[in-house]
Each structure stands twice: as C-alpha cells, then as structure tokens.
Scaffold this motif. Structure first.
Motif, PDB file in Angstrom:
ATOM      1  N   ASP A 172      46.718  29.508  48.506  1.00  0.00           N
ATOM      2  CA  ASP A 172      48.075  29.338  47.962  1.00  0.00           C
ATOM      3  C   ASP A 172      48.636  30.293  47.003  1.00  0.00           C
ATOM      4  OD1 ASP A 172      47.874  26.840  49.402  1.00  0.00           O
ATOM      5  OD2 ASP A 172      46.660  26.022  47.672  1.00  0.00           O
ATOM      6  N   VAL A 173      47.922  31.428  46.833  1.00  0.00           N
ATOM      7  CA  VAL A 173      48.133  32.272  45.825  1.00  0.00           C
ATOM      8  C   VAL A 173      49.438  33.207  46.332  1.00  0.00           C
ATOM      9  CG1 VAL A 173      47.452  34.471  44.815  1.00  0.00           C
ATOM     10  CG2 VAL A 173      45.816  32.421  44.450  1.00  0.00           C
ATOM     11  N   LEU A 174      49.367  33.466  47.577  1.00  0.00           N
ATOM     12  CA  LEU A 174      50.633  34.445  47.905  1.00  0.00           C
ATOM     13  C   LEU A 174      51.144  34.002  49.166  1.00  0.00           C
ATOM     14  CD1 LEU A 174      51.873  37.412  47.648  1.00  0.00           C
ATOM     15  CD2 LEU A 174      49.920  38.449  48.811  1.00  0.00           C
ATOM     16  N   ASP A 200      51.440  33.053  42.791  1.00  0.00           N
ATOM     17  CA  ASP A 200      51.142  32.174  41.660  1.00  0.00           C
ATOM     18  C   ASP A 200      49.347  32.466  41.468  1.00  0.00           C
ATOM     19  OD1 ASP A 200      50.643  29.960  40.112  1.00  0.00           O
ATOM     20  OD2 ASP A 200      51.637  28.665  41.458  1.00  0.00           O
ATOM     21  N   GLY A 201      49.345  32.530  40.096  1.00  0.00           N
ATOM     22  CA  GLY A 201      47.818  32.904  39.556  1.00  0.00           C
ATOM     23  C   GLY A 201      47.372  31.674  39.281  1.00  0.00           C
ATOM     24  N   PHE A 202      47.896  30.362  39.112  1.00  0.00           N
ATOM     25  CA  PHE A 202      47.493  29.295  38.773  1.00  0.00           C
ATOM     26  C   PHE A 202      46.394  29.041  37.647  1.00  0.00           C
ATOM     27  CE2 PHE A 202      47.930  28.988  43.423  1.00  0.00           C
ATOM     28  CZ  PHE A 202      48.594  27.773  43.763  1.00  0.00           C
ATOM     29  N   GLY A 203      47.074  30.006  36.432  1.00  0.00           N
ATOM     30  CA  GLY A 203      46.269  30.088  35.472  1.00  0.00           C
ATOM     31  C   GLY A 203      45.037  30.674  35.461  1.00  0.00           C
ATOM     32  N   ALA A 252      49.064  35.308  34.516  1.00  0.00           N
ATOM     33  CA  ALA A 252      48.655  34.208  35.832  1.00  0.00           C
ATOM     34  C   ALA A 252      49.603  33.147  35.836  1.00  0.00           C
ATOM     35  CB  ALA A 252      47.290  33.863  35.429  1.00  0.00           C
ATOM     36  N   GLY A 253      50.799  32.944  36.183  1.00  0.00           N
ATOM     37  CA  GLY A 253      51.664  31.948  36.317  1.00  0.00           C
ATOM     38  C   GLY A 253      52.291  32.006  37.744  1.00  0.00           C
ATOM     39  N   ALA A 254      53.374  31.283  37.763  1.00  0.00           N
ATOM     40  CA  ALA A 254      54.047  31.395  39.333  1.00  0.00           C
ATOM     41  C   ALA A 254      55.432  32.404  39.193  1.00  0.00           C
ATOM     42  CB  ALA A 254      54.475  30.172  39.563  1.00  0.00           C
ATOM     43  N   LYS A 283      50.766  42.322  49.494  1.00  0.00           N
ATOM     44  CA  LYS A 283      49.410  42.403  49.165  1.00  0.00           C
ATOM     45  C   LYS A 283      49.304  41.970  47.647  1.00  0.00           C
ATOM     46  CE  LYS A 283      46.475  46.478  48.537  1.00  0.00           C
ATOM     47  NZ  LYS A 283      46.377  47.904  48.640  1.00  0.00           N
ATOM     48  N   ALA A 284      48.558  41.337  47.113  1.00  0.00           N
ATOM     49  CA  ALA A 284      48.463  41.366  45.852  1.00  0.00           C
ATOM     50  C   ALA A 284      46.978  41.577  45.249  1.00  0.00           C
ATOM     51  CB  ALA A 284      48.903  39.926  45.321  1.00  0.00           C
ATOM     52  N   VAL A 285      46.531  42.377  44.060  1.00  0.00           N
ATOM     53  CA  VAL A 285      45.384  42.654  43.669  1.00  0.00           C
ATOM     54  C   VAL A 285      45.380  42.001  42.212  1.00  0.00           C
ATOM     55  CG1 VAL A 285      43.604  44.296  43.110  1.00  0.00           C
ATOM     56  CG2 VAL A 285      45.379  44.610  45.155  1.00  0.00           C
ATOM     57  N   SER A 286      44.208  41.225  42.218  1.00  0.00           N
ATOM     58  CA  SER A 286      43.970  40.549  40.650  1.00  0.00           C
ATOM     59  C   SER A 286      43.399  41.715  39.890  1.00  0.00           C
ATOM     60  CB  SER A 286      43.240  39.321  40.694  1.00  0.00           C
ATOM     61  OG  SER A 286      41.926  39.563  41.027  1.00  0.00           O
ATOM     62  N   THR A 287      43.437  41.360  38.564  1.00  0.00           N
ATOM     63  CA  THR A 287      42.717  42.125  37.588  1.00  0.00           C
ATOM     64  C   THR A 287      41.226  42.105  37.814  1.00  0.00           C
ATOM     65  OG1 THR A 287      42.851  40.380  35.856  1.00  0.00           O
ATOM     66  CG2 THR A 287      44.494  42.287  35.958  1.00  0.00           C
ATOM     67  N   GLU A 288      40.549  41.123  38.239  1.00  0.00           N
ATOM     68  CA  GLU A 288      39.173  41.126  38.502  1.00  0.00           C
ATOM     69  C   GLU A 288      38.599  41.693  39.869  1.00  0.00           C
ATOM     70  OE1 GLU A 288      37.916  36.604  37.164  1.00  0.00           O
ATOM     71  OE2 GLU A 288      39.603  36.591  38.673  1.00  0.00           O
ATOM     72  N   GLY A 289      39.829  42.150  40.736  1.00  0.00           N
ATOM     73  CA  GLY A 289      39.439  42.924  41.960  1.00  0.00           C
ATOM     74  C   GLY A 289      39.578  41.909  43.337  1.00  0.00           C
TER      75      GLY A 289
END
Length: 331
Positions: A172-174, A200-203, A252-254, A283-289
């Motif tokens: 559900d993130v992207l 949405d990063g869901f916190g 990390a929100g919506a 395409k989305a890339v998180s800071t964690e990779g």
C-alpha cells in the motif's frame, strides 16, 4: 298552529347547532392543550434520554480508564518496544528487535517473548531485556504476542494488548495513474500525459526518491522527478528529468500529487528493427534502501512493423517491492 311548530323546530335546530359548535370548540381546546402537554412530555423524555446517554458514555469511559489502570498496575512489564529492522524478500522474512523493561526483576530473572508459538529468549543488557529474531513476512501477530517472565519456579505470562501487530504495509505504499500511454512515430517513443500519485510511509518509511520512469527492455530511457509536485514539499527539492539522486528526504507520512509528464526517446536504426518491451511505472526509494514500484503501462514495440502492439498493452496495476539486497517481492 303549523307556523308555531315550524318556529319550535327552527329553535331546536339552532340550539342543537350551537351546542355542537360549543362542544367542538371545547374539544379543540382540550386537544390543543393535550398536544402541548404531549410535546412537553416528549421533550422531557428526549432530554432524559440524552442525559442518560451522556451518563452512560461517561460511565463507560470511566470503566475503560479503570480497566486500563488496573491492567497497567497488574502488568509485569514497565515498557517495551518491538521494531522491524530489516526485511529479506528472498527468504520472505523480517527481523525484529525487542526491548522490554520488567517492573520487578533480579539478575536471575529470565524473560522471553513469544510471537505465536515462536519463542525468543531475551538477554539482560543494562536495565532492559533485549533480543532479535526473524519472522515470516506474511504474519503480523496482531493480538498474538506474549511475554514470559520467570523468577525461579514462578512463571508469569502477559499478552500484549492495544498493539496492532507488525505491519509492513508493503503493498500500500505507492500507487498512481496516468491518463495516456506511450506513442511511437518516426523512430521516437514519446509519452505526454497527466498523472496522479499517492505515497504513504505509514510512519515507517522516509523517502529520498520519487519518480515516474520509462523503461525499454529493463533499461531506463526516461524519468521525471515528482518531489516538486507534492503540495507543501517543494522547499529544498529540485526538479530534474534525469536519473540523478535528489538530495532531499520526504517524511514518513501520506503524500499525494499531480504532475504533467513529458519525455521522448529516439530509437537508433538497429533498435527500430527489433522488438522491445516498454514499461512505465512510479518508483519510490526509501532512505533505508527499499524500492517500491507501481506499473501504469506495459506494452511491446514490434520492430518488424515499426509500431507499438496495441494487443500487448497492459494498464493493470502491478506492485513490486525490492529489499536492500535487491530481492523482489511481487503482489
């Protein structure tokens, strides 16, 4: 004589009519008074019902507070944290770190946590018991996490309440949509469309990259940065149509936005003669990779006919997620 009888009949009729009118008037007055009294009673009953509901709501709230206080006082755990620290899509597992502080313990106290029937022994480090274990990626263990505290022969268990489980929210993130599809003319593949997207990063997930990307045979042939198209997120974010990394972090929100996408790719003479698979996706890339991809178009270019094959067009949603090591998870 007949005239007198007629006069008497008229008088009798008059008095009957008068009495009936008086009776109806009295009846109307009584009905009005009864209706007014009935409305007053209805209003009183409604007020009593509202007051009763308020009292019941207050009582239920007090009861919930009392039950919560009693649970906290009866709890053997002062505080705890359970954090997802890594996910492995190849093995379909995620790793969690657990930290718990009992209310009373000694150096001989032993503590464990159970996720379902899977036990993780916790070690005393300073004032907290800590441990790490891997769990199946498809299980959240909502309402099925238990602490075990052992002091000699005495053992106490406590099920964690008010905990929504270990949620990864990966599917559900992207998401997003694009109004138009790529076109081909005179050796050039072109995309000119409006798009909408939701992230949405869901916190849990912060993001360092958000783009709409076009691929040919798995190789990127065009991309447009979407950070600047997020309302309220333009400060410090630069817009570029290259694949360079954007040096900003999205909280990390919506987040939702709309953008106009325009790019083109010229096929050389050799590329025009062979078939190619075309793909367009967010395409989305998180800071964690972690990398999240959401397809809005897949289709084939036919080199033998120098055209896009409409029969191959697929605009259904394909969700892909890659872990830090590049292993793929498809939904």
């Amino acid at each position: 004589m007949k005239r007198n009888d007629t006069t008497v009949k008229k008088k009798k009729k008059f008095w009957k009519t008068a009495c009936l009118a008086v009776f109806m008037s009295v009846l109307l007055v009584i009905t009005g008074l009864m209706y007014r009294e009935l409305r007053r009673l209805v209003n009183q009953i409604t007020y009593m019902q509202d007051t009763t509901n308020i009292i019941l709501s207050d009582v239920n709230g007090m009861q919930a507070d009392i039950e919560k206080t009693l649970r906290e006082e009866a709890s053997m755990v002062e505080s705890y944290t359970i954090d997802i620290v890594d996910m492995d899509f190849l093995r379909k597992t995620y790793k969690v770190d657990v930290s718990a502080v009992p209310k009373e313990y000694t150096e001989k106290t032993k503590m464990s946590i159970f996720f379902g029937t899977t036990e993780c022994a916790l070690r005393l480090e300073g004032y907290a018991y800590k441990g790490t274990l891997s769990l199946p990626l498809d299980k959240t263990f909502d309402g099925n996490i238990t602490f075990l505290l052992a002091n000699g022969k005495k053992k106490t268990t406590e099920v964690i309440e008010e905990y929504d489980g270990l949620q990864t929210h990966l599917p559900d993130v992207l998401s997003g949509t694009a109004e138009d599809i790529p076109s081909y003319k005179d050796g050039t593949i072109k995309l000119d469309t409006a798009c909408s997207f939701h992230l949405d990063g869901f916190g849990r997930y912060e993001f360092e990259e958000l783009k709409l990307v076009a691929q040919m045979d798995g190789e990127e042939i065009g991309a447009q940065d979407l950070f600047a198209d997020l309302p309220g997120q333009t400060e410090g974010i630069t817009t570029t149509q290259t694949a360079e990394t954007v040096g900003s972090v999205l909280p990390a929100g919506a987040h939702s936005g709309d953008a106009e996408i325009e790019f083109s790719y010229d096929l050389d003479e050799q590329e025009q003669t062979v078939d190619h698979q075309i793909r367009v996706y967010f395409k989305a890339v998180s800071t964690e990779g972690y990398r999240f991809e959401y397809d809005v178009f897949r289709g084939m270019y036919l080199g033998s006919e120098e055209m896009l094959d409409e029969e191959s067009f697929d605009r259904s949603a394909h969700r892909l997620v890659y872990d830090k090591k590049g292993s793929k998870l498809e939904f």
